[in-house]
Structure formats: C-alpha cells, structure tokens
Design an enzyme around this catalytic site. Structure first.
Site, PDB file in Angstrom:
ATOM      1  N   HIS A 101      78.685  -9.388 -21.633  1.00 34.80           N
ATOM      2  CA  HIS A 101      77.380 -10.011 -21.398  1.00 34.80           C
ATOM      3  C   HIS A 101      76.801  -9.357 -20.146  1.00 34.80           C
ATOM      4  O   HIS A 101      77.550  -9.000 -19.231  1.00 34.80           O
ATOM      5  CB  HIS A 101      77.476 -11.501 -21.074  1.00 34.80           C
ATOM      6  CG  HIS A 101      78.135 -12.363 -22.097  1.00 34.80           C
ATOM      7  ND1 HIS A 101      79.490 -12.443 -22.255  1.00 34.80           N
ATOM      8  CD2 HIS A 101      77.601 -13.232 -22.989  1.00 34.80           C
ATOM      9  CE1 HIS A 101      79.765 -13.318 -23.211  1.00 34.80           C
ATOM     10  NE2 HIS A 101      78.637 -13.809 -23.678  1.00 34.80           N
ATOM     11  N   ASP A 104      78.175 -10.883 -17.020  1.00 38.54           N
ATOM     12  CA  ASP A 104      79.594 -10.635 -16.689  1.00 38.54           C
ATOM     13  C   ASP A 104      79.695  -9.446 -15.771  1.00 38.54           C
ATOM     14  O   ASP A 104      80.511  -9.417 -14.858  1.00 38.54           O
ATOM     15  CB  ASP A 104      80.439 -10.246 -17.914  1.00 38.54           C
ATOM     16  CG  ASP A 104      80.296 -11.179 -19.079  1.00 38.54           C
ATOM     17  OD1 ASP A 104      80.076 -12.363 -18.838  1.00 38.54           O
ATOM     18  OD2 ASP A 104      80.420 -10.697 -20.231  1.00 38.54           O
ATOM     19  N   GLU A 232      76.407 -14.800 -33.983  1.00 44.74           N
ATOM     20  CA  GLU A 232      77.766 -15.354 -33.942  1.00 44.74           C
ATOM     21  C   GLU A 232      77.712 -16.859 -34.149  1.00 44.74           C
ATOM     22  O   GLU A 232      77.255 -17.592 -33.271  1.00 44.74           O
ATOM     23  CB  GLU A 232      78.399 -15.009 -32.589  1.00 44.74           C
ATOM     24  CG  GLU A 232      79.816 -15.520 -32.455  1.00 44.74           C
ATOM     25  CD  GLU A 232      80.455 -15.099 -31.137  1.00 44.74           C
ATOM     26  OE1 GLU A 232      80.185 -13.975 -30.661  1.00 44.74           O
ATOM     27  OE2 GLU A 232      81.218 -15.898 -30.583  1.00 44.74           O
ATOM     28  N   GLU A 268      83.932 -15.806 -35.398  1.00 47.60           N
ATOM     29  CA  GLU A 268      85.011 -16.110 -34.447  1.00 47.60           C
ATOM     30  C   GLU A 268      85.904 -17.199 -35.017  1.00 47.60           C
ATOM     31  O   GLU A 268      85.431 -18.250 -35.453  1.00 47.60           O
ATOM     32  CB  GLU A 268      84.400 -16.544 -33.105  1.00 47.60           C
ATOM     33  CG  GLU A 268      85.455 -16.925 -32.090  1.00 47.60           C
ATOM     34  CD  GLU A 268      84.901 -17.032 -30.673  1.00 47.60           C
ATOM     35  OE1 GLU A 268      84.010 -16.240 -30.312  1.00 47.60           O
ATOM     36  OE2 GLU A 268      85.371 -17.913 -29.950  1.00 47.60           O
ATOM     37  N   ASP A 309      89.828 -20.928 -27.260  1.00 43.91           N
ATOM     38  CA  ASP A 309      89.821 -19.456 -27.163  1.00 43.91           C
ATOM     39  C   ASP A 309      91.202 -18.888 -26.864  1.00 43.91           C
ATOM     40  O   ASP A 309      91.361 -18.040 -25.977  1.00 43.91           O
ATOM     41  CB  ASP A 309      88.860 -18.996 -26.042  1.00 43.91           C
ATOM     42  CG  ASP A 309      87.411 -18.943 -26.501  1.00 43.91           C
ATOM     43  OD1 ASP A 309      87.160 -19.064 -27.707  1.00 43.91           O
ATOM     44  OD2 ASP A 309      86.535 -18.775 -25.634  1.00 43.91           O
ATOM     45  N   ASP A 339      87.980 -12.238 -27.994  1.00 47.24           N
ATOM     46  CA  ASP A 339      87.229 -13.250 -27.248  1.00 47.24           C
ATOM     47  C   ASP A 339      88.208 -14.390 -26.984  1.00 47.24           C
ATOM     48  O   ASP A 339      88.150 -15.449 -27.604  1.00 47.24           O
ATOM     49  CB  ASP A 339      86.019 -13.713 -28.071  1.00 47.24           C
ATOM     50  CG  ASP A 339      85.084 -14.574 -27.233  1.00 47.24           C
ATOM     51  OD1 ASP A 339      85.413 -14.831 -26.067  1.00 47.24           O
ATOM     52  OD2 ASP A 339      84.031 -14.990 -27.752  1.00 47.24           O
TER      53      ASP A 339
END
Ligand code: XUL
Ligand code: CO
Length: 436
Positions: A101, A104, A232, A268, A309, A339
C-alpha cells in the site's frame, strides 16, 4: 550488503528429511510440476504491510514485533531505511514478488503535496532496489482506510472532498505502481461499506464507488498502465457490511456498472471464511466468471470470528486451491501473496522466516497433491459422468436451448420417474484423503 537478519541463512530447498527450520522441505523453486517450475506456478509475493509495518498489536495490547532496523518514527528517512531490509528479506526467503500500500512504504506528510512527494521519493528507492535485486511488484494499492479522513468511507464517503482525496491518492499510487512495473493494481474496499443503514444512502454510495473505479480505468489508459485491476472481496471488518462482500457480490457490482472487462478478483482465504464460504467456493465462483486474478494466501481460525490473517498451513486447503489454479491454466498477472501476519507471541525477526517458509511449503505440497489428482483423473471422470445425461438426448437439448416447457412437459409425461445415481460424497472424501 548489510545483514539485518544475521542469524538467518539463505533459505534453500533441502528436501523432506531436512531438520533445518530455515530450509524448504517441499518448495523447490526450479522443480518442474505439470510442465512448469514451482516458482512459476506460485509467483509468491510478500506483503510489505505485514513484513515491515505490522507491529503485532491486538485490540487489547501494544505491538510486540522486534524491528531493530526501525526507529519507530513516521519520518521519510525511516521509510527509506526500511526498503533495503525488505529486499534483504525477499532475497533470503527466495520470494520474487511483493505487494504494497502507498502508506506502508511512505508516510503522510504535513501537507497533501508533501504526502505525494514522500511516496515519489520512496518509489525511487523501491525502483533501485528492484533493479539491483530482480524482485518484482505483483500489485500496488492505496490505503484508503487508515487515516481518519476515511472514517466514513473513501469513494463511498458522504463527503465529496473525501472522494477527491481518495481519487488523488489512487492516482499517485497508480503512478508508483506503473513506475515499478506492477503487474496489477488492487482495490480492497477497506471502509467502502456502512456502519449502519440508518444514515446511509446505499445506492448513491455504490454509484460513487463505481465512479472511482471508472476513473481509475480511464487514468490507466491515460498513463499507459496495462496491469490487471483487482477487487478484493471481504464481507465486514472494519465496516459492518462492505459492498464487496464476497466474490458473487463483487461480480454483480462489476457487471452492473460495466466494469467486469477491466477487473478480476483478488481472493483471500480468510475473507472467504468471514463471508461464510470456503475458499474453494469463492474460487469456483470467480473462475466460472473468468475472473479469478490473484490470491491473498492466509487462513482464519474457526474459533475466532475476525480476520486473523494467519499463515496458510492447511494442506487440505492448499491442495484444493492449487487444483483450481492448475485447472484454470495457472496465474497470468496474479500470484500467491502472503497477506498474513505472525501471532503476537511470535515477535522475533526469525519468525517472519518460519512463517513464510511454512506457507511456501504448504503450497508446494498442495501443488503436488493437486497435480496427482489431475493426473489420476478419477475426480474429473466422476464429475463428468455425473452430468453425462446432459451430453446427449434431452439434456443436450436443454443445454442448447432447443426445447421449452411444453416439450419438456410432454417428455416428462412419457418417461419413468427419474432414478438418481449416488453422489458418493463419502467415497470421494476417502479418495481425496488418499492423495494427501
Ligand atoms: C485487509 C486486506 C488488505 C488488502 C489490501 O483485510 O486483506 O490488506 O489485501 O488492501
Ligand atoms: Co488481502
């Protein structure tokens, strides 16, 4: 080259008998499976946000992660200092791709213009690091959920100035992705949903979300970005309801707003579970629409109802996932992006390696199992036979739309009541376990 992980050796394939916790026991990058090297099947990516920026906090306690290379500040210098650490991690772990991102990699500045310029500066550093290491960008994205300005949504905020900020942020994140040769660009609708319908104009918010995505498609054309766009899906957290709640909802949204030709899905595993589905279900829905683009590889915990996650370790699931990826002919622009984050207890840099090694080995085993299932052909044959009444006769007429209610009414009156073949679920479950 500086060594930020001095206790970690280069991770290599040593085979299933190795007891070296810093070796692959199943992932052998150059090994050919089904006519392709393992590394080309998986196109593994590491997530900058988890590897470099996740402090491992939870709602009840502060972060625990030890990051000796990080001074803890939100300065540009600190952001630049993280870049070589991340690339060293990729190199030692044998991971070819990464995802990020904008926030980040680069901090907010004191003005919006400075925020953009910070991103451009870090993009320079990422570009150099990519050139010298050969690592590649799988996809980039914009963080449209962390800053308080997005508390009520980004594209779906009731405030049009917030929409403008979001558009501006996506523009610069797309510029960075384009400069870095990103093979894709992802939209995860972090705050694109609602906390309550009592104050929400759902239709208007959906229209605005589509407006932003259309502008992104137009902007890609303008700058010559030919990477794949992804949406997503995730049902909730942080919003009560997110508009891109699952694969089917995303596909419907994309179709309704004329965006389906421009987008594929980035699925995901943990999000599939939060939506009350299996990952296999989400993948089948996306594949049926020709829209499975990429995968965020992780897992949830059946005993915890949020997005934990965790790193993927379940071979049953990785086999099912690789079965689908093999059958669809493999990834094109997409890949398997971890992720995933370590547990709060796993706070040492070494744990980053254990986590990724485990995930890569779990997918290597999944790939081999999936390949055996395909080569053996018994599942394929069972399913083909199960639907064979549609291959000829009345079934073929139904599939080709050569019949109608009156003809089928007459047909049904003229035959014996149908008798069903067994679905043999338990037999097939036993067969599946034989491959594991
Ligand atoms: C959040 C999530 C994101 C996206 C990118 O649950 O999965 O990290 O992958 O924004
Ligand atoms: Co994700």
């Amino acid at each position: 080259m500086a060594d930020h992980f001095p206790t970690i050796p280069q991770v290599r394939f040593e085979g299933p008998d190795s007891d070296n916790p810093f070796a692959f026991r199943h992932y052998n990058p150059e090994e050919q499976v089904a006519g392709k090297s393992m590394k080309d099947h998986f196109r593994f990516a590491a997530a900058y946000w988890h590897v470099m920026r996740n402090p491992l906090g939870d709602p009840f306690g502060a972060g625990t992660a030890l990051m000796p290379w990080d001074d803890g500040s939100e300065s540009l210098d600190n952001a630049l200092a993280r870049v070589p650490v991340f690339f060293e991690f990729l190199e030692k772990c044998g991971i070819d791709y990464y995802c990020f991102h904008d926030r980040d990699v680069a901090p907010e500045g004191s003005t919006w213009a400075e925020t953009h310029s910070h991103l451009a500066s870090v993009t320079d550093a990422l570009e150099k690091a990519q050139e010298s290491s050969g690592k590649k960008l799988l996809w980039g994205t914009a963080c449209l959920f962390a800053h308080p300005r997005y508390a009520q949504g980004a594209a779906t905020s009731p405030n049009a100035d917030v929409f403008a900020y979001a558009a501006s942020q996506v523009k610069h994140a797309m510029d960075a992705t384009h400069r870095l040769g990103g093979e894709g660009y992802t939209f995860w609708g972090g705050r694109e949903g609602y906390a309550s319908l009592i104050n929400t104009d759902l239709k208007r918010e959906l229209d605005h979300l589509a407006d932003l995505l259309h502008m992104a498609v137009d902007y890609a054309r303008k700058i010559g970005f030919t990477g794949q766009f992804y949406i997503e899906p995730k049902p909730r957290e942080p919003s009560t309801h997110q508009y891109d709640s699952d694969a089917a909802a995303c596909l419907n949204f994309l179709r309704e707003y004329g965006l389906l030709e421009h987008f594929k899905l980035n699925l995901e595993t943990n999000h599939a579970e939060l939506a009350g589905h299996t990952m296999e279900h989400e993948m089948d829905v996306a594949i049926a629409a020709g829209a499975l683009g990429s995968v965020d590889a992780n897992r949830g915990d059946q005993l915890i109802g949020w997005d934990t996650d965790q790193f993927p370790t379940n071979i049953y699931t990785t086999a099912q996932m690789m079965l689908r990826i093999l059958k669809m002919g493999g990834f094109t622009t997409g890949g398997l992006n971890f992720d995933a984050k370590r547990r709060r207890e796993s706070h040492q840099p070494e744990d980053l390696f254990h986590a990724h090694i485990g995930g890569m080995d779990a997918f290597a085993r999944g790939l081999k199992i999936a390949n055996r299932i395909i080569e053996d052909g018994r599942f394929e044959e069972f399913i083909r036979t199960r639907y064979s009444s549609y291959d000829s006769g009345i079934g073929a007429e139904i599939e080709q739309r050569l019949t109608d209610f009156d003809k089928l009414d007459a047909y049904a009156l003229g035959i014996e009541p149908p008798t069903l073949a067994s679905g043999r679920q338990e037999m097939l479950e036993n067969l599946l376990n034989d491959y594991l």
